[in-house]
Design a protein around this motif. Structure first.
Motif, PDB file in Angstrom:
ATOM      1  N   ILE A 248       0.847  -1.202   0.000  1.00 57.70           N
ATOM      2  CA  ILE A 248       0.000   0.000   0.000  1.00 57.70           C
ATOM      3  C   ILE A 248       0.876   1.243   0.000  1.00 57.70           C
ATOM      4  CG2 ILE A 248      -1.727   1.293   1.293  1.00 57.70           C
ATOM      5  CD1 ILE A 248      -2.844  -1.317   2.287  1.00 57.70           C
ATOM      6  N   VAL A 249       0.544   2.200  -0.878  1.00 60.20           N
ATOM      7  CA  VAL A 249       1.298   3.453  -0.993  1.00 60.20           C
ATOM      8  C   VAL A 249       0.313   4.610  -0.864  1.00 60.20           C
ATOM      9  CG1 VAL A 249       3.081   2.421  -2.460  1.00 60.20           C
ATOM     10  CG2 VAL A 249       1.052   3.437  -3.511  1.00 60.20           C
ATOM     11  N   PRO A 250       0.807   5.816  -0.561  1.00 60.96           N
ATOM     12  CA  PRO A 250      -0.101   6.974  -0.472  1.00 60.96           C
ATOM     13  C   PRO A 250      -0.799   7.227  -1.808  1.00 60.96           C
ATOM     14  CG  PRO A 250       2.020   7.470   0.535  1.00 60.96           C
ATOM     15  CD  PRO A 250       2.182   6.155  -0.157  1.00 60.96           C
ATOM     16  N   ALA A 251      -2.113   7.326  -1.764  1.00 61.00           N
ATOM     17  CA  ALA A 251      -2.897   7.452  -3.000  1.00 61.00           C
ATOM     18  C   ALA A 251      -2.760   8.823  -3.632  1.00 61.00           C
ATOM     19  CB  ALA A 251      -4.368   7.153  -2.708  1.00 61.00           C
ATOM     20  N   LYS A 252      -2.470   9.851  -2.844  1.00 57.29           N
ATOM     21  CA  LYS A 252      -2.441  11.211  -3.377  1.00 57.29           C
ATOM     22  C   LYS A 252      -1.028  11.707  -3.656  1.00 57.29           C
ATOM     23  CE  LYS A 252      -6.764  12.427  -1.067  1.00 57.29           C
ATOM     24  NZ  LYS A 252      -7.453  13.348  -0.145  1.00 57.29           N
ATOM     25  N   GLU A 253      -0.045  10.816  -3.570  1.00 61.45           N
ATOM     26  CA  GLU A 253       1.331  11.200  -3.836  1.00 61.45           C
ATOM     27  C   GLU A 253       1.875  10.396  -5.015  1.00 61.45           C
ATOM     28  OE1 GLU A 253       3.708  10.775  -0.372  1.00 61.45           O
ATOM     29  OE2 GLU A 253       2.366  11.946   0.918  1.00 61.45           O
ATOM     30  N   ASP A 254       2.858  10.964  -5.704  1.00 64.67           N
ATOM     31  CA  ASP A 254       3.501  10.240  -6.795  1.00 64.67           C
ATOM     32  C   ASP A 254       4.277   9.049  -6.238  1.00 64.67           C
ATOM     33  OD1 ASP A 254       2.439  12.147  -8.371  1.00 64.67           O
ATOM     34  OD2 ASP A 254       4.324  13.161  -8.848  1.00 64.67           O
ATOM     35  N   ILE A 255       4.307   7.963  -7.019  1.00 67.01           N
ATOM     36  CA  ILE A 255       4.983   6.740  -6.617  1.00 67.01           C
ATOM     37  C   ILE A 255       6.285   6.635  -7.394  1.00 67.01           C
ATOM     38  CG2 ILE A 255       4.750   4.235  -6.421  1.00 67.01           C
ATOM     39  CD1 ILE A 255       1.688   4.740  -6.796  1.00 67.01           C
ATOM     40  N   VAL A 256       7.356   6.313  -6.733  1.00 71.69           N
ATOM     41  CA  VAL A 256       8.652   6.121  -7.374  1.00 71.69           C
ATOM     42  C   VAL A 256       9.013   4.645  -7.298  1.00 71.69           C
ATOM     43  CG1 VAL A 256      11.091   6.750  -7.390  1.00 71.69           C
ATOM     44  CG2 VAL A 256       9.373   8.461  -6.777  1.00 71.69           C
ATOM     45  N   VAL A 257       9.176   4.002  -8.474  1.00 74.49           N
ATOM     46  CA  VAL A 257       9.503   2.581  -8.539  1.00 74.49           C
ATOM     47  C   VAL A 257      10.597   2.383  -9.592  1.00 74.49           C
ATOM     48  CG1 VAL A 257       7.207   1.805  -7.833  1.00 74.49           C
ATOM     49  CG2 VAL A 257       7.691   2.148 -10.255  1.00 74.49           C
ATOM     50  N   ASP A 258      11.220   1.208  -9.543  1.00 79.50           N
ATOM     51  CA  ASP A 258      12.188   0.859 -10.573  1.00 79.50           C
ATOM     52  C   ASP A 258      11.459   0.595 -11.886  1.00 79.50           C
ATOM     53  OD1 ASP A 258      14.443   0.966  -8.892  1.00 79.50           O
ATOM     54  OD2 ASP A 258      14.015  -1.040  -8.123  1.00 79.50           O
ATOM     55  N   ALA A 259      12.121   0.893 -13.007  1.00 83.35           N
ATOM     56  CA  ALA A 259      11.523   0.604 -14.302  1.00 83.35           C
ATOM     57  C   ALA A 259      11.282  -0.893 -14.440  1.00 83.35           C
ATOM     58  CB  ALA A 259      12.439   1.090 -15.424  1.00 83.35           C
ATOM     59  N   GLY A 260      10.148  -1.243 -15.038  1.00 82.63           N
ATOM     60  CA  GLY A 260       9.800  -2.651 -15.206  1.00 82.63           C
ATOM     61  C   GLY A 260       8.298  -2.849 -15.113  1.00 82.63           C
ATOM     62  N   VAL A 261       7.896  -4.100 -15.043  1.00 83.40           N
ATOM     63  CA  VAL A 261       6.482  -4.443 -14.965  1.00 83.40           C
ATOM     64  C   VAL A 261       6.037  -4.390 -13.507  1.00 83.40           C
ATOM     65  CG1 VAL A 261       4.749  -6.216 -15.409  1.00 83.40           C
ATOM     66  CG2 VAL A 261       6.657  -5.921 -16.995  1.00 83.40           C
ATOM     67  N   HIS A 262       4.960  -3.654 -13.257  1.00 87.89           N
ATOM     68  CA  HIS A 262       4.421  -3.527 -11.903  1.00 87.89           C
ATOM     69  C   HIS A 262       2.908  -3.717 -11.943  1.00 87.89           C
ATOM     70  CE1 HIS A 262       8.188  -2.083 -10.094  1.00 87.89           C
ATOM     71  NE2 HIS A 262       8.352  -1.373 -11.202  1.00 87.89           N
ATOM     72  N   SER A 263       2.381  -4.217 -10.847  1.00 86.76           N
ATOM     73  CA  SER A 263       0.946  -4.421 -10.698  1.00 86.76           C
ATOM     74  C   SER A 263       0.396  -3.343  -9.769  1.00 86.76           C
ATOM     75  CB  SER A 263       0.664  -5.814 -10.126  1.00 86.76           C
ATOM     76  OG  SER A 263      -0.714  -5.989  -9.895  1.00 86.76           O
ATOM     77  N   ILE A 264      -0.540  -2.547 -10.291  1.00 90.18           N
ATOM     78  CA  ILE A 264      -1.145  -1.458  -9.514  1.00 90.18           C
ATOM     79  C   ILE A 264      -2.610  -1.781  -9.282  1.00 90.18           C
ATOM     80  CG2 ILE A 264      -1.729   0.995  -9.506  1.00 90.18           C
ATOM     81  CD1 ILE A 264       0.718   1.535 -11.143  1.00 90.18           C
ATOM     82  N   THR A 265      -3.012  -1.759  -8.031  1.00 87.34           N
ATOM     83  CA  THR A 265      -4.392  -2.037  -7.646  1.00 87.34           C
ATOM     84  C   THR A 265      -4.991  -0.795  -6.990  1.00 87.34           C
ATOM     85  OG1 THR A 265      -3.907  -4.385  -7.285  1.00 87.34           O
ATOM     86  CG2 THR A 265      -5.910  -3.513  -6.277  1.00 87.34           C
ATOM     87  N   VAL A 266      -6.178  -0.401  -7.454  1.00 87.77           N
ATOM     88  CA  VAL A 266      -6.872   0.776  -6.923  1.00 87.77           C
ATOM     89  C   VAL A 266      -8.222   0.327  -6.384  1.00 87.77           C
ATOM     90  CG1 VAL A 266      -7.777   3.072  -7.433  1.00 87.77           C
ATOM     91  CG2 VAL A 266      -5.739   2.246  -8.625  1.00 87.77           C
ATOM     92  N   SER A 267      -8.510   0.683  -5.147  1.00 83.63           N
ATOM     93  CA  SER A 267      -9.787   0.329  -4.528  1.00 83.63           C
ATOM     94  C   SER A 267     -10.295   1.521  -3.731  1.00 83.63           C
ATOM     95  CB  SER A 267      -9.632  -0.892  -3.607  1.00 83.63           C
ATOM     96  OG  SER A 267      -8.691  -0.634  -2.578  1.00 83.63           O
ATOM     97  N   ALA A 268     -11.599   1.530  -3.505  1.00 86.04           N
ATOM     98  CA  ALA A 268     -12.229   2.593  -2.727  1.00 86.04           C
ATOM     99  C   ALA A 268     -13.512   2.059  -2.126  1.00 86.04           C
ATOM    100  CB  ALA A 268     -12.506   3.818  -3.599  1.00 86.04           C
ATOM    101  N   SER A 269     -13.912   2.620  -1.010  1.00 81.79           N
ATOM    102  CA  SER A 269     -15.129   2.179  -0.335  1.00 81.79           C
ATOM    103  C   SER A 269     -16.351   2.446  -1.210  1.00 81.79           C
ATOM    104  CB  SER A 269     -15.265   2.917   1.005  1.00 81.79           C
ATOM    105  OG  SER A 269     -16.452   2.544   1.663  1.00 81.79           O
ATOM    106  N   GLY A 270     -17.128   1.388  -1.473  1.00 84.22           N
ATOM    107  CA  GLY A 270     -18.326   1.515  -2.286  1.00 84.22           C
ATOM    108  C   GLY A 270     -18.082   1.380  -3.773  1.00 84.22           C
ATOM    109  N   PHE A 271     -16.848   1.027  -4.170  1.00 81.15           N
ATOM    110  CA  PHE A 271     -16.519   0.885  -5.587  1.00 81.15           C
ATOM    111  C   PHE A 271     -15.795  -0.437  -5.819  1.00 81.15           C
ATOM    112  CE2 PHE A 271     -17.018   5.387  -4.896  1.00 81.15           C
ATOM    113  CZ  PHE A 271     -17.639   5.849  -6.051  1.00 81.15           C
ATOM    114  N   GLU A 272     -15.852  -0.905  -7.058  1.00 75.26           N
ATOM    115  CA  GLU A 272     -15.168  -2.141  -7.412  1.00 75.26           C
ATOM    116  C   GLU A 272     -13.665  -1.913  -7.542  1.00 75.26           C
ATOM    117  OE1 GLU A 272     -16.755  -3.951 -10.868  1.00 75.26           O
ATOM    118  OE2 GLU A 272     -18.818  -3.996 -10.129  1.00 75.26           O
TER     119      GLU A 272
END
Length: 541
Positions: free
Chosen positions: A322-346
């Protein structure tokens, strides 16, 4: 900056990417970049016990397990130069061996030819071969210089050295058609070059397999030609080596990455830890090695969540963290899996290769979560249990005619199982999977595998009868035709013709009946095979 949207707008991004692929200076994907590990050695003498020898094998295996998954390497100009130079060097050595052979063959002609004429002819033939090989060697040397000139400017640029006046940096070519565009994706920037990105894979796709060279190559050292030859023959692009220092229960591990061909050494990475926690040591080493393996700067990802109601409670995770949703994410170049969820949404998940740029924007529109329940009954009552989406179950019998299933706005795939253990698949389409709906379904549970096998045997029996009936049919029809032709020529009697005509009619009738039987059984077989498809629910009238 690249935009990636989990929607139809991805098409716009693909169009931009397709246009940019025609312009040199952008990253293109090549083949796999193979990473291998070598058994580590010990810095201290006298520590090569059976336990420590096992340690020297386990550590590179653990590092390889951590390092290569979903990684992408940006191949530098120096690495591309080394590959081309090695290829030319290998070709040059082969040509020189052929040249030496032809010289020896020519010199031996003086002892093998008795006739002066034959000698001159043979020598001339050999000298033509020698001349051809010398031309190829000269062309190879010329190509080597051209390759060096081609990469000289870019290699200097990557090292932070300004190329000398008159030398290129890979950007002097006329931009041609794309220079007329005002868009930044269609124009070269200073210092750009055609970069190649390759997927990082493990040697033999198995981190437990370590690479080893022959004793002769090992004695020459990593930078020797023999060592390079064996590594390149194994199609390995990089090799992990390491030194281990062991004091009591603590160990220091220094790992170096060598690039091939060339055996260029990257900066060493050192980690200290307890011998009982090798996993943590390997994880820390792999994390420090990743910048060298990826050979690219980390990328920054901005997550934009829509609608605004979902953005307020949005939770973002990258590769399960889990990372801060309202901040930019810094990761190494490559394939990454990003999951977004919210209360009341799929919840939504995307896997993407973040490479070739230093900034990405991921835009996602979450769908409201639909909750509720519906009722469903059988057209023909049978005692049993409904299983819906492998999440819930509901029994039905003479007293409870309706089964209940939760709905979430998605289609429902389920199974009905009767009291005898026979099953039938059921399907509720999305337009009917709504709250408070009442549905009916014609689910007929039976042993479908046994039924299909039985019907297939019946079809094959009918087909065999049809084939067997054709033998007497062809025989009688053929005889009737022959006798009829003889009767027309006056060589056979009417009774003979009548007899074979009657036999042919009987045979044709049997074949027609067998053919109808086969067609009937084949249709039955197709209907039976179709029973494996789920029964679709409908609204109850």
């Amino acid at each position: 900056m690249k935009n990636f949207r989990i929607s139809v707008k991805t098409l716009f991004f693909l169009v931009l990417l397709g246009i940019s692929a025609f312009e040199p200076g952008f990253s293109v994907f090549g083949e796999n970049w193979v990473l291998a590990g070598q058994k580590f050695s010990f810095a201290q003498k006298g520590t090569e016990s059976s336990a420590s020898a096992r340690l020297a094998e386990v550590l590179p295996q653990l590092i390889l397990e951590q390092v290569a998954e979903n990684s992408i390497r940006s191949v530098s100009a120096q690495e591309q130069l080394d590959r081309e130079l090695y290829s030319l060097q290998t070709e040059r050595l082969s040509l020189f061996l052929q040249l030496s052979k032809e010289y020896k063959t020519r010199d031996a002609l003086l002892l093998s030819k008795n006739s002066v004429r034959e000698l001159k002819k043979a020598v001339k033939s050999e000298e033509e071969k020698i001349e051809e090989l010398e031309k190829k060697i000269d062309q190879n040397l010329s190509d080597t210089e051209k390759v060096k000139e081609k990469f000289a400017g870019q290699v200097a640029f990557e090292k932070g050295v300004s190329p000398a006046e008159g030398e290129g940096n890979g950007t002097e070519k006329d931009a041609g058609f794309f220079e007329n565009f005002r868009f930044p994706f269609a124009r070269r920037r200073q210092g750009e070059f055609e970069r190649v990105s390759e997927n990082v894979v493990i040697y033999k796709n198995d981190p437990s397999v370590l690479f080893s060279v022959s004793d002769a190559a090992g004695e020459g050292g990593i930078e020797s030609f023999a060592f390079n030859k064996e590594v390149s023959a194994a199609k390995i692009n990089a090799l992990l080596t390491g030194k281990i220092s062991l004091y009591g229960e603590y160990v220091s591990v220094t790992v170096q990455l060598y690039l091939f061909p060339g055996g260029n050494c990257q900066p060493a990475v050192t980690e200290v830890g307890n011998v009982n926690d090798l996993a943590s040591i390997a994880q820390n080493l792999s994390r420090n090695l990743m910048p060298q393996i990826a050979n690219s700067l980390p990328v920054r990802i901005k997550i934009e969540i829509e609608p605004p109601e979902a953005a307020k409670t949005g939770i973002v995770s990258v590769d399960g963290v889990i990372v801060p949703a309202k901040e930019d994410i810094v990761v190494d170049a490559g394939v990454h899996s990003i999951t977004v969820s919210a209360s009341g949404f799929e919840k939504q998940t995307v896997n993407y290769g973040f490479a070739g740029e230093d900034f990405f924007t991921v835009k996602t529109t979450l769908r409201p979560l639909v909750m509720g329940s519906l009722d469903i009954c059988l057209k023909k009552m049978a005692k049993g249990v409904f299983y819906f989406n492998a999440l819930n179950s509901s029994e039905v019998d003479e007293e409870n005619l309706y089964a209940s299933s939760t709905v979430n706005g998605r289609p429902i795939l389920g199974v009905f199982e009767n009291s005898e253990g026979e099953t039938a698949f059921i399907y509720i389409p999305e337009k009917l999977a709504k709250d408070e709906n009442t549905l009916t379904i014609n689910a007929r549970p039976f042993n479908r595998e046994e039924s299909i096998d039985r019907q297939r045997r019946r079809m094959y029996t009918a087909y065999s009868a049809l084939i067997c009936s054709l033998v007497p049919t062809f025989f009688t029809v053929g005889n009737f035709t022959a006798v009829n032709n003889s009767y027309s020529a006056g060589r056979a009697g009417f009774d003979e013709v009548s007899k074979w005509q009657k036999y042919s009619y009987y045979s044709i009738g049997v074949s027609c009946a067998a053919g109808a039987w086969f067609a009937f059984e084949m249709v039955r077989y197709l209907f039976t095979a179709n029973e494996v498809l789920p029964a679709t629910a409908g609204s109850k009238k």
